[in-house]
Design an enzyme around this catalytic site. Structure first.
Site, mmCIF file in Angstrom:
data_model
loop_
_atom_site.group_PDB
_atom_site.id
_atom_site.type_symbol
_atom_site.label_atom_id
_atom_site.label_comp_id
_atom_site.label_asym_id
_atom_site.label_seq_id
_atom_site.Cartn_x
_atom_site.Cartn_y
_atom_site.Cartn_z
ATOM 1 N N HIS A 1 0.873 -1.184 0.000
ATOM 2 C CA HIS A 1 0.000 0.000 0.000
ATOM 3 C C HIS A 1 0.909 1.232 0.000
ATOM 4 C CE1 HIS A 1 -4.119 -1.658 0.548
ATOM 5 N NE2 HIS A 1 -3.409 -2.738 0.848
ATOM 6 N N CYS B 1 -7.809 -0.822 3.683
ATOM 7 C CA CYS B 1 -8.416 -1.881 4.494
ATOM 8 C C CYS B 1 -9.334 -1.234 5.515
ATOM 9 C CB CYS B 1 -7.344 -2.706 5.193
ATOM 10 S SG CYS B 1 -8.039 -3.922 6.332
HETATM 11 P P1 HMG Z 1 -17.977 -13.263 12.790
HETATM 12 O O1 HMG Z 1 -18.976 -12.211 13.130
HETATM 13 O O2 HMG Z 1 -17.057 -13.747 13.858
HETATM 14 O O3 HMG Z 1 -18.655 -14.515 12.062
HETATM 15 O O4 HMG Z 1 -17.116 -12.694 11.575
HETATM 16 P P2 HMG Z 1 -19.515 -15.703 12.586
HETATM 17 O O5 HMG Z 1 -18.953 -16.952 12.015
HETATM 18 O O6 HMG Z 1 -19.724 -15.610 14.078
HETATM 19 O O7 HMG Z 1 -20.920 -15.423 11.887
HETATM 20 C C1 HMG Z 1 -21.669 -14.252 12.202
HETATM 21 C C2 HMG Z 1 -22.598 -13.911 11.052
HETATM 22 O O8 HMG Z 1 -21.832 -13.634 9.882
HETATM 23 C C3 HMG Z 1 -23.568 -15.046 10.686
HETATM 24 O O9 HMG Z 1 -24.759 -14.427 10.222
HETATM 25 C C4 HMG Z 1 -22.885 -15.698 9.502
HETATM 26 O O10 HMG Z 1 -23.805 -16.317 8.620
HETATM 27 C C5 HMG Z 1 -22.257 -14.489 8.824
HETATM 28 P P3 HMG Z 1 -26.047 -14.274 11.173
HETATM 29 O O11 HMG Z 1 -26.396 -15.681 11.570
HETATM 30 O O12 HMG Z 1 -25.577 -13.424 12.333
HETATM 31 O O13 HMG Z 1 -27.027 -13.598 10.279
HETATM 32 N N1 HMG Z 1 -21.066 -14.875 8.012
HETATM 33 C C6 HMG Z 1 -21.002 -14.755 6.682
HETATM 34 N N2 HMG Z 1 -21.863 -14.255 5.775
HETATM 35 C C7 HMG Z 1 -21.484 -14.297 4.492
HETATM 36 N N3 HMG Z 1 -20.291 -14.794 4.065
HETATM 37 C C8 HMG Z 1 -19.400 -15.285 4.947
HETATM 38 C C9 HMG Z 1 -19.755 -15.267 6.311
HETATM 39 N N4 HMG Z 1 -19.115 -15.700 7.418
HETATM 40 C C10 HMG Z 1 -19.949 -15.464 8.460
HETATM 41 N N5 HMG Z 1 -18.221 -15.761 4.515
HETATM 42 C C11 HMG Z 1 -15.799 -13.037 9.590
HETATM 43 C C12 HMG Z 1 -16.026 -13.435 11.040
HETATM 44 C C13 HMG Z 1 -14.458 -13.612 9.160
HETATM 45 C C14 HMG Z 1 -16.919 -13.565 8.721
HETATM 46 C C15 HMG Z 1 -15.782 -11.472 9.519
HETATM 47 O O14 HMG Z 1 -14.864 -11.002 10.461
HETATM 48 C C16 HMG Z 1 -15.419 -10.954 8.169
HETATM 49 O O15 HMG Z 1 -16.208 -11.077 7.230
HETATM 50 N N6 HMG Z 1 -14.222 -10.293 8.038
HETATM 51 C C17 HMG Z 1 -13.743 -9.834 6.758
HETATM 52 C C18 HMG Z 1 -13.044 -8.504 6.913
HETATM 53 C C19 HMG Z 1 -12.444 -8.061 5.594
HETATM 54 O O16 HMG Z 1 -12.871 -8.457 4.522
HETATM 55 N N7 HMG Z 1 -11.414 -7.195 5.692
HETATM 56 C C20 HMG Z 1 -10.719 -6.680 4.576
HETATM 57 C C21 HMG Z 1 -9.908 -7.712 3.829
HETATM 58 S S1 HMG Z 1 -8.293 -8.063 4.439
HETATM 59 C C22 HMG Z 1 -7.316 -6.829 3.757
HETATM 60 O O17 HMG Z 1 -7.801 -5.874 3.272
HETATM 61 C C23 HMG Z 1 -5.845 -7.006 3.722
HETATM 62 C C24 HMG Z 1 -5.341 -7.481 2.353
HETATM 63 O O18 HMG Z 1 -5.675 -6.542 1.339
HETATM 64 C C25 HMG Z 1 -3.819 -7.653 2.378
HETATM 65 C C26 HMG Z 1 -3.064 -6.432 2.890
HETATM 66 O O19 HMG Z 1 -3.343 -5.303 2.490
HETATM 67 O O20 HMG Z 1 -2.162 -6.669 3.701
HETATM 68 C C27 HMG Z 1 -5.945 -8.830 1.976
HETATM 69 MG MG MG Z 2 -4.511 -4.722 0.841
#
Ligand code: HMG
Ligand code: MG
Length: 304
Positions: A211, A242
C-alpha cells in the site's frame, strides 16, 4: 546488482476488491461491472473481483454473489475472491470461481479486528476452506497482512509471518501474498523480509502486496523485484485500503508498476494505454480523483 531481475512479472489486480472495500459511499453493481469490464481489456490475467466475507463486516462487497454471476468471463483471465471461512468457500464455489484467497494477519490484534479470530483460529478455519477448494479443482492463494507493521501493535516479527506462510503453503495454498497493509515499509526492511522468506520458500510461492500510504510502495516493489520476486499485487489508479486498518491508503498503482516494469524491459502482457483507460473508468466509477502517478501524468511522448 540487477542480476536477479526476472524477465516477466505477473501482476495480480486487486482494485475491484481491495480498491472498493474501503469506499465510504456504496458503489452500484453496474459501476463495478464497468470497472471489471475495462480491466478485462487490458491484458491483465489475474483479477481479484470481490470478497465472500460477512456483508455486515464489509457492506461495500455485499453484492459479491451477483457480481460474479454477471461479470464478463474471458478464458485467459483468472478471477479470484477473498474467502475467510467455509461459508465464504461455499459462496465462491456456487459462483463458479476458479480461485479463492484466504487471508489473515501476522499480528494478533489486526487479525482479531479484521476477522474476529486469533491467528490460530484463522489457520484452523482454513482447514475447512483450502482442502475442500482443492478437491473442487480450485486454486487457493493466501494473504498474510501487516508483515511490515501493524496499526495496533507497531513492529511485527517477520519470523511470525514466515511461520504462518509455511503453514499456508503446507495446507496447499499455491502462493502467499505478503502485505504491507498500512504502507509503513521502507526498502532496507523490504530487503530483509524478502531475503528471509527466500531463504526458506520458493520465489514463486510469494507475492508482494504494497500500500502506498507513505509513498514507498514502488520502491519496495523494486527491491523485491531486484531480489527476484515475480508476483506483485496492485490496484488500478492506486485505489484501495483496508476498513480494519485505520489510515491505510491505496495500493501500489498498477499503471505505476507496469510503467516501471516495461521501462526496465520486463514483460507483463499488459497494454499500458488500455490500463490507463481502465484507470479513467475507475475514476469515473468513484467520482473522484485517484492517486496513481502514471494515471495522473499519462505516458511521456517518446515511451509506450
Ligand atoms: P464473525 O462475526 O465472527 O462470524 O465474523 P460468525 O462466524 O460468528 O458469523 C456471524 C454472522 O456472519 C452469521 O450471520 C454468519 O452467517 C455471517 P447471522 O447468523 O448473524 O445472520 N457470516 C457470513 N456471511 C457471508 N459470508 C461469509 C460469512 N461468514 C460469516 N463468509 C468473519 C467473522 C471472518 C466472517 C468477519 O470477520 C469478516 O467477514 N471479516 C472480513 C473482513 C475483511 O474483509 N477485511 C478486509 C480484507 S483483508 C485486507 O484488506 C488485507 C489485504 O488486502 C492484504 C493487505 O493489504 O495486507 C488482503
Ligand atoms: Mg490490501
Amino acid at each position: 546488482m540487477l542480476a536477479r531481475l526476472p524477465e516477466r512479472v505477473s501482476v495480480y489486480e486487486v482494485s475491484p476488491r481491495d480498491g472498493l472495500q474501503n469506499e465510504a459511499a456504496p458503489i452500484p453493481l453496474e459501476a463495478k461491472l464497468r470497472l471489471v469490464d475495462a480491466l478485462l481489456d487490458t491484458g491483465l490475467s489475474r483479477i481479484e473481483l470481490t470478497s465472500f466475507v460477512s456483508p455486515r463486516w464489509v457492506p461495500q462487497l455485499a453484492d459479491a454473489d451477483e457480481l460474479c454471476g454477471r461479470v464478463r468471463r474471458r478464458a485467459e483471465v483468472t478471477f479470484s475472491a477473498l474467502c475467510p471461512n467455509a461459508q465464504g468457500f461455499e459462496r465462491a464455489k456456487a459462483a463458479g470461481l476458479p480461485e479463492i484467497a484466504v487471508f489473515l494477519s501476522a499480528s494478533e490484534s489486526h487479525n482479531k479486528k479484521n476477522t474476529n479470530k486469533s491467528i490460530a483460529q484463522s489457520l484452523a478455519a482454513f482447514e475447512d476452506v483450502v482442502p475442500p477448494a482443492l478437491a473442487e479443482g480450485m486454486r487457493v492463494r493466501a494473504y498474510v497482512s501487516t508483515v511490515w507493521g501493524c496499526p495496533y501493535e507497531g513492529d511485527v516479527d517477520p519470523r511470525a509471518a514466515l511461520d504462518i506462510t509455511q503453514s499456508l503453503l503446507s495446507l496447499g495454498c499455491y502462493q502467499v501474498s505478503l502485505g504491507d497493509t498500512i504502507g509503513v515499509g521502507t526498502p532496507r526492511q523490504t530487503a530483509a523480509i524478502v531475503e528471509m522468506f527466500l531463504s526458506e520458500v520458493a520465489v514463486d510461492a510469494i507475492a508482494l502486496h504494497f500500500h502506498d500510504t507513505r509513498g514507498t510502495a514502488l520502491s519496495n516493489a523494486l527491491v523485491g523485484l531486484m531480489l527476484g520476486v515475480r508476483d506483485f499485487d496492485s490496484s488500478v489508479a492506486g485505489l484501495g485500503g483496508c476498513p480494519y486498518a485505520p489510515g491505510a491508503a491505496g495500493n501500489l498503482a498498477t499503471e505505476d508498476l507496469v510503467y516501471m516494469l516495461h521501462g526496465m524491459g520486463i514483460e507483463t502482457g499488459i497494454d499500458l494505454p488500455r490500463l490507463i483507460d481502465a484507470g479513467r473508468v475507475a475514476e469515473a466509477v468513484l467520482g473522484r480523483k485517484l492517486p496513481g502517478k502514471v494515471h495522473q501524468a499519462g505516458l511521456p511522448r517518446l515511451r509506450s
